[in-house]
Write a protein that holds these residues in place. Structure first.
Motif: not given
Length: 108
Positions: A96-105
């Motif tokens: 989930l943290e990886g997905l969040r970072r990807l979306l924010e980027k």
């Protein structure tokens, strides 16, 4: 009904076969794991992972990952209680943290 083989390159290396058993775009995806290199299929039946996405208020999205399985033996039940639940929770949070970072980027 799509199946694919996932290879895990970091941390605990190995692979699993995932089969999509339900997919509702932008709402829910359920994946069965019928085969793996770690032996999960030997100790658990009906191993499923479900990812749900829920729009909360137009600016916030709730993403939830849940795993469902049935331990085959008392040893599997013990492993589940002592270690597996905690390990799966940590990996779900990392995902989930990886997905969040990807979306924010991608919003930058």
């Amino acid at each position: 009904g799509v199946s694919y083989r996932c290879v895990i390159p970091d941390g605990r290396s190995g692979w699993c076969v995932e089969r999509v058993v339900e997919h509702i775009p932008f709402q829910k995806t359920t994946v069965a794991i019928p085969e793996d290199s770690w032996g999960l299929g030997q100790i658990f039946d009906q191993f499923l992972t479900e990812l749900t996405v829920e729009d909360m208020d137009g600016t916030t999205t709730r993403v939830r990952i849940q795993a469902f399985y049935v331990p085959k033996t008392w040893g599997a039940r013990a492993r589940n209680t002592l270690r597996l639940r905690r390990t799966m929770r940590q990996r779900a949070l990392q995902t989930l943290e990886g997905l969040r970072r990807l979306l924010e980027k991608s919003e930058e």
